[in-house]
Design a protein around this motif. Structure first.
Motif, PDB file in Angstrom:
ATOM      1  N   SER A 148       4.257  24.557  47.208  1.00  0.00           N
ATOM      2  CA  SER A 148       3.426  23.833  46.251  1.00  0.00           C
ATOM      3  C   SER A 148       2.335  23.090  47.012  1.00  0.00           C
ATOM      4  O   SER A 148       2.480  22.820  48.203  1.00  0.00           O
ATOM      5  N   CYS A 149       1.267  22.740  46.309  1.00  0.00           N
ATOM      6  CA  CYS A 149       0.170  22.024  46.971  1.00  0.00           C
ATOM      7  C   CYS A 149       0.484  20.534  47.137  1.00  0.00           C
ATOM      8  O   CYS A 149      -0.205  19.838  47.852  1.00  0.00           O
ATOM      9  N   ARG A 154       9.298  21.948  48.067  1.00  0.00           N
ATOM     10  CA  ARG A 154       9.653  23.356  47.878  1.00  0.00           C
ATOM     11  C   ARG A 154       9.362  24.084  49.185  1.00  0.00           C
ATOM     12  O   ARG A 154       8.218  24.146  49.630  1.00  0.00           O
TER      13      ARG A 154
END
Length: 136
Positions: A49-50, A117
């Protein structure tokens, strides 16, 4: 050895399921995101994820007997700084240069949910770690 000569006990790294940070821990969302990204790369993993967390509502106070709960509080209310949003200052990510330990506009300390994540692209596995980021 006399009691006064003994070193004080070291604080626990984990208390009640909440991870404690050291005084040398990252201080901004950008710093913490960079640190996690580097550690993931050392383990041959990538971030899935960013961002790795978000601002959340503070813990609810204990209910007062005989008084109904206050409606409209918390991350699902859709109002205030706790609403789910993509503003950089509400995420632990590369665009958040503000300190994680800070007081919000409503006078409350910022509370963060850590959600990392990790992806192992070689093996096709992924894992998620979620928990309250305790900045005390």
């Amino acid at each position: 050895m006399p009691l006064s000569a003994r070193a004080p006990p070291r604080p626990s790294r984990e208390t009640h399921g909440h991870h404690r940070t050291s005084p040398h821990a990252a201080s901004t969302g950008r710093d913490l995101h960079t640190r996690v990204r580097v550690l993931a790369a050392r383990a041959d993993r990538t971030l899935g994820s960013c961002h790795i967390g978000r601002l959340t509502a503070p813990p609810e106070p204990a209910p007062i007997p005989g008084r109904p709960p206050t409606p409209g509080r918390g991350p699902t209310s859709g109002q205030g700084p706790y609403a789910r949003t993509s503003r950089p200052d509400t995420l632990i990510g590369p665009d958040n240069a503000l300190p994680l330990r800070r007081v919000l506009d409503d006078g409350r300390p910022a509370h963060w949910i850590l959600r990392i994540r990790l992806v192992d692209e070689y093996r096709g596995h992924a894992a998620v770690h979620t928990g309250l980021l305790d900045l005390v």
